[in-house]
Design a protein around this motif. Structure first.
Motif, PDB file in Angstrom:
ATOM      1  N   VAL A  79      41.292  22.204   9.420  1.00  0.00           N
ATOM      2  CA  VAL A  79      40.763  21.928  10.755  1.00  0.00           C
ATOM      3  C   VAL A  79      40.750  20.418  10.974  1.00  0.00           C
ATOM      4  CG1 VAL A  79      38.729  22.107  12.249  1.00  0.00           C
ATOM      5  CG2 VAL A  79      39.383  24.038  10.798  1.00  0.00           C
ATOM      6  N   ASN A  80      41.296  19.993  12.112  1.00  0.00           N
ATOM      7  CA  ASN A  80      41.414  18.575  12.446  1.00  0.00           C
ATOM      8  C   ASN A  80      40.666  18.258  13.736  1.00  0.00           C
ATOM      9  OD1 ASN A  80      43.287  17.770  10.308  1.00  0.00           O
ATOM     10  ND2 ASN A  80      44.730  19.120  11.373  1.00  0.00           N
ATOM     11  N   ASP A 104      40.608  20.397  17.152  1.00  0.00           N
ATOM     12  CA  ASP A 104      40.868  21.817  16.909  1.00  0.00           C
ATOM     13  C   ASP A 104      39.670  22.656  17.326  1.00  0.00           C
ATOM     14  OD1 ASP A 104      43.378  21.381  15.841  1.00  0.00           O
ATOM     15  OD2 ASP A 104      42.733  21.564  13.751  1.00  0.00           O
ATOM     16  N   ALA A 164      35.874  18.717  15.505  1.00  0.00           N
ATOM     17  CA  ALA A 164      36.404  19.975  16.044  1.00  0.00           C
ATOM     18  C   ALA A 164      35.450  20.528  17.105  1.00  0.00           C
ATOM     19  CB  ALA A 164      36.589  20.988  14.918  1.00  0.00           C
ATOM     20  N   ARG A 217      43.259  29.382  21.527  1.00  0.00           N
ATOM     21  CA  ARG A 217      44.200  28.940  20.488  1.00  0.00           C
ATOM     22  C   ARG A 217      43.487  28.229  19.330  1.00  0.00           C
ATOM     23  NH1 ARG A 217      49.664  28.935  23.151  1.00  0.00           N
ATOM     24  NH2 ARG A 217      49.185  29.454  25.282  1.00  0.00           N
ATOM     25  N   ALA A 232      42.270  26.971  15.627  1.00  0.00           N
ATOM     26  CA  ALA A 232      42.887  26.620  14.346  1.00  0.00           C
ATOM     27  C   ALA A 232      42.326  27.492  13.240  1.00  0.00           C
ATOM     28  CB  ALA A 232      42.623  25.146  14.032  1.00  0.00           C
TER      29      ALA A 232
END
Length: 124
Positions: free
Chosen positions: A51-52, A55, A79, A101, A103
């Motif tokens: 996870v970035n 996200d 995030a 969408r 992550a």
């Protein structure tokens, strides 16, 4: 700088044993030390899962104390937590997933099977 997650670290430093949250449904109580620790543990897990910043992390669970720790964990890594309403139909959940969408998807055991490939919240 993480202003949201810094907030719980500040409380952890000044009032580590003071009650931070009380779950009326289960009777679970967490102090600031526990909330900060759980949040940082989740932040580490989110990063390991890839996870970035920016996200989305989906959570499908009934109301529970862990949601707050996950919210702060998402803030720590930059995030966005996207909690889904467990009361809606599977079709509505899938519509939300298509538009969100994420992550990463997490679901508690009581919601098992509603999101394909989701990780168990209890394993966090």
């Amino acid at each position: 700088m993480h202003p949201t997650s810094d907030w719980i670290r500040t409380w952890r430093r000044f009032q580590p044993k003071a009650e931070a949250i009380f779950d009326v449904a289960t009777g679970r109580r967490w102090n600031w030390d526990r909330l900060a620790g759980e949040s940082l543990r989740w932040a580490t897990r989110l990063q390991k899962e890839g996870v970035n910043v920016g996200d989305r992390v989906v959570l499908l669970a009934q109301n529970r104390i862990d949601t707050l720790a996950l919210l702060f964990a998402c803030a720590e890594v930059g995030a966005i937590l996207a909690p889904l309403n467990w009361r809606v139909s599977d079709a509505e959940i899938h519509w939300q997933l298509e538009h969100c969408r994420p992550a990463l998807c997490l679901q508690e055991d009581s919601q098992a099977g509603r999101i394909a490939g989701a990780l168990r919240l209890e394993e966090g």
